[in-house]
Design a protein around this motif. Structure first.
Motif, PDB file in Angstrom:
ATOM      1  N   LEU A  70       0.796  -1.143  -0.062  1.00 20.11           N
ATOM      2  CA  LEU A  70      -0.083   0.096  -0.019  1.00 20.11           C
ATOM      3  C   LEU A  70       0.929   1.190  -0.038  1.00 20.11           C
ATOM      4  O   LEU A  70       1.467   1.304   1.113  1.00 20.11           O
ATOM      5  CB  LEU A  70      -0.922  -0.031   1.150  1.00 20.11           C
ATOM      6  CG  LEU A  70      -1.788   0.969   1.268  1.00 20.11           C
ATOM      7  CD1 LEU A  70      -3.050   0.642   0.231  1.00 20.11           C
ATOM      8  CD2 LEU A  70      -2.752   1.036   2.617  1.00 20.11           C
ATOM      9  N   LEU A  71       1.253   1.862  -0.983  1.00 19.44           N
ATOM     10  CA  LEU A  71       1.988   3.448  -1.414  1.00 19.44           C
ATOM     11  C   LEU A  71       1.011   4.301  -0.988  1.00 19.44           C
ATOM     12  O   LEU A  71       0.291   4.650  -1.907  1.00 19.44           O
ATOM     13  CB  LEU A  71       2.509   2.929  -2.773  1.00 19.44           C
ATOM     14  CG  LEU A  71       3.602   3.903  -3.081  1.00 19.44           C
ATOM     15  CD1 LEU A  71       4.803   4.048  -1.921  1.00 19.44           C
ATOM     16  CD2 LEU A  71       4.028   3.646  -4.343  1.00 19.44           C
ATOM     17  N   ASN A  72       1.417   5.206  -0.126  1.00 22.89           N
ATOM     18  CA  ASN A  72       0.991   6.505   0.204  1.00 22.89           C
ATOM     19  C   ASN A  72       1.313   7.674  -0.726  1.00 22.89           C
ATOM     20  O   ASN A  72       2.602   8.000  -0.975  1.00 22.89           O
ATOM     21  CB  ASN A  72       1.021   6.745   1.451  1.00 22.89           C
ATOM     22  CG  ASN A  72       0.460   8.060   1.977  1.00 22.89           C
ATOM     23  OD1 ASN A  72      -0.460   8.339   2.191  1.00 22.89           O
ATOM     24  ND2 ASN A  72       1.204   9.044   2.220  1.00 22.89           N
ATOM     25  N   VAL A  73       0.452   8.651  -1.299  1.00 27.25           N
ATOM     26  CA  VAL A  73       0.790   9.921  -1.627  1.00 27.25           C
ATOM     27  C   VAL A  73      -0.450  10.834  -0.917  1.00 27.25           C
ATOM     28  O   VAL A  73      -1.389  10.552  -0.560  1.00 27.25           O
ATOM     29  CB  VAL A  73       0.514  10.042  -3.187  1.00 27.25           C
ATOM     30  CG1 VAL A  73       1.405   9.334  -3.834  1.00 27.25           C
ATOM     31  CG2 VAL A  73      -0.949   9.549  -3.626  1.00 27.25           C
ATOM     32  N   GLY A  74       0.292  11.931  -0.466  1.00 29.92           N
ATOM     33  CA  GLY A  74      -0.578  12.847   0.239  1.00 29.92           C
ATOM     34  C   GLY A  74      -0.915  14.199  -0.674  1.00 29.92           C
ATOM     35  O   GLY A  74      -0.117  14.814  -1.321  1.00 29.92           O
ATOM     36  N   PRO A  75      -2.361  14.350  -1.057  1.00 30.84           N
ATOM     37  CA  PRO A  75      -2.740  15.380  -1.984  1.00 30.84           C
ATOM     38  C   PRO A  75      -2.534  16.742  -1.316  1.00 30.84           C
ATOM     39  O   PRO A  75      -2.512  16.821  -0.113  1.00 30.84           O
ATOM     40  CB  PRO A  75      -4.163  14.891  -2.307  1.00 30.84           C
ATOM     41  CG  PRO A  75      -4.378  13.680  -1.558  1.00 30.84           C
ATOM     42  CD  PRO A  75      -3.341  13.471  -0.298  1.00 30.84           C
ATOM     43  N   THR A  76      -2.719  17.707  -2.138  1.00 32.59           N
ATOM     44  CA  THR A  76      -2.706  19.287  -1.675  1.00 32.59           C
ATOM     45  C   THR A  76      -4.224  19.525  -0.903  1.00 32.59           C
ATOM     46  O   THR A  76      -5.047  18.760  -1.254  1.00 32.59           O
ATOM     47  CB  THR A  76      -2.369  20.099  -2.844  1.00 32.59           C
ATOM     48  OG1 THR A  76      -3.436  20.178  -3.537  1.00 32.59           O
ATOM     49  CG2 THR A  76      -0.780  19.753  -3.383  1.00 32.59           C
ATOM     50  N   LYS A  77      -3.966  20.686  -0.529  1.00 32.09           N
ATOM     51  CA  LYS A  77      -5.475  21.022  -0.004  1.00 32.09           C
ATOM     52  C   LYS A  77      -6.305  21.312  -1.030  1.00 32.09           C
ATOM     53  O   LYS A  77      -7.668  21.404  -0.807  1.00 32.09           O
ATOM     54  CB  LYS A  77      -5.445  22.477   1.041  1.00 32.09           C
ATOM     55  CG  LYS A  77      -4.636  23.573   0.114  1.00 32.09           C
ATOM     56  CD  LYS A  77      -4.622  24.646   1.266  1.00 32.09           C
ATOM     57  CE  LYS A  77      -4.060  25.944   0.718  1.00 32.09           C
ATOM     58  NZ  LYS A  77      -2.605  25.838   0.077  1.00 32.09           N
TER      59      LYS A  77
END
Length: 374
Positions: A244-251
């Motif tokens: 499970l590979l995470n990416v953090g989106p912008t606001k």
């Protein structure tokens, strides 16, 4: 906060800035599909309590009442299912600042006001409203299952809920559950057991090595490169885990281009080598004894050897498989079979079809298919 915002600023002041103006769920779904993802997990609520759907028990602290004024959970779920990608929902049991939770905690968790009025109603609402394929629970570690009412919820989930026959859950349901009880084990963030586990597990990692959320001040050397991602994936699958590979989106609701580039590169690698990954199972040997650059998976009678660096003289030495007269060897992404010969002692020597430039020899990884070996 002290450096960038006025002295009286509070966390709640950020909600109007979380606009998701540029959130395009179908674009996300297409990106995840091109990345090779078979399931996607969205954070419905993290430890600070803001919900990304119109939770009926989170008045004015949810994505419908403030910020985006959108049902982010529902929109992404619809887009993913249009692309036949399974949908998982992350949900934090605890909330750092909720007065009901803090009061229960003060009582030594002898009261359950927060559980009965907030966190469990939300879990039931998520299941009934969105019918997830997976529930990724978190925020469990401070209290026992008797406080969280975890067993009651799970009994309902598996026996009476609309997803009772299909849903999967992880292992974060109480302060002694992790790595002991669960549909699959997470054990810890970025968990690497280093051996084959008897129970199904999942390794959750993040492209940004320093954060799960988006950071405006991240540097390129703080991000995983594609070779590192492929290596983590291969090792995890060889040991029987999911990745499970995470990416953090912008606001604003954007997955920034550097994250997209990493995901798309992984997808290209899987486009060639996915046969050795998807629906595979661990083989009797997970890696070559002499190196951590050759890993094994299997599918029925077929064995796959995934090598992360190009071998010297383009000859791959494998000691674990035992060949037979019927052995056939092929390289994924190339037509035809490869020449091989018995290795002195045990195993086989495989002559690879070409030699990549030296600059590419330790970049990603390649896979060969072995039939007729033991």
């Amino acid at each position: 906060m002290q450096q960038r915002f006025p002295p009286a600023a509070s966390y709640a002041d950020f909600a109007p800035h979380f606009t998701a103006h540029d959130f395009q769920p179908r674009e996300w779904a297409r990106l995840f599909q091109r990345a090779g993802a078979r399931y996607v997990v969205l954070t419905t609520k993290h430890h600070e309590g803001f919900t990304n759907w119109g939770s009926p028990v989170s008045w004015n602290w949810n994505s419908l009442d403030t910020g985006p004024h959108r049902d982010l959970v529902g929109e992404l779920g619809q887009a993913l299912r249009e692309n036949n990608i399974r949908y998982g929902l992350y949900h934090s049991l605890l909330e750092w600042f909720n007065p009901l939770y803090l009061s229960d905690k003060e009582s030594g968790f002898k009261t359950q006001n927060f559980v009965l009025k907030k966190t469990m109603p939300e879990l039931y609402d998520l299941v009934l409203k969105y019918k997830p394929d997976l529930i990724w629970s978190d925020g469990d570690w401070e209290a026992p299952d008797s406080y969280w009412n975890s067993t009651s919820f799970l009994a309902w989930l598996y026996n009476d809920s609309p997803v009772k026959d299909t849903v999967v859950v992880n292992d974060r349901w109480c302060n002694n559950c992790s790595c002991h009880h669960g549909g699959f084990y997470n054990c810890a963030d970025k968990y690497k057991p280093g051996t084959l586990l008897a129970h199904k597990w999942e390794m959750c990692s993040s492209i940004d090595k320093r954060s799960w959320g988006y950071r405006s001040n991240m540097h390129i050397d703080e991000l995983m490169d594609v070779a590192s991602i492929v290596e983590e994936l291969v090792q995890t699958v060889s040991f029987g885990g999911n990745y499970l590979l995470n990416v953090g989106p912008t606001k604003e609701g954007v997955i920034v281009p550097i994250f997209q580039e990493r995901l798309l590169a992984l997808g290209r690698w899987l486009g060639t080598n996915g046969e050795a990954i998807y629906e595979s199972k661990p083989w009797r040997v997970q890696m070559e004894n002499s190196t951590d650059t050759i890993w094994y998976t299997s599918k029925g009678a077929v064995v796959y050897a995934i090598f992360l660096t190009w071998p010297q003289n383009s000859v791959l030495q494998l000691s674990a498989p035992t060949p037979s007269p019927a052995t056939q060897v092929a390289m994924l992404g190339f037509a035809g079979t490869l020449k091989w010969q018995q290795r002195p002692g045990e195993g086989l020597l495989v002559t690879l079809p070409y030699a990549p430039p030296s600059s590419e020899r330790s970049q990603l990884g390649w896979a060969i298919r072995l039939e007729g070996v033991k």
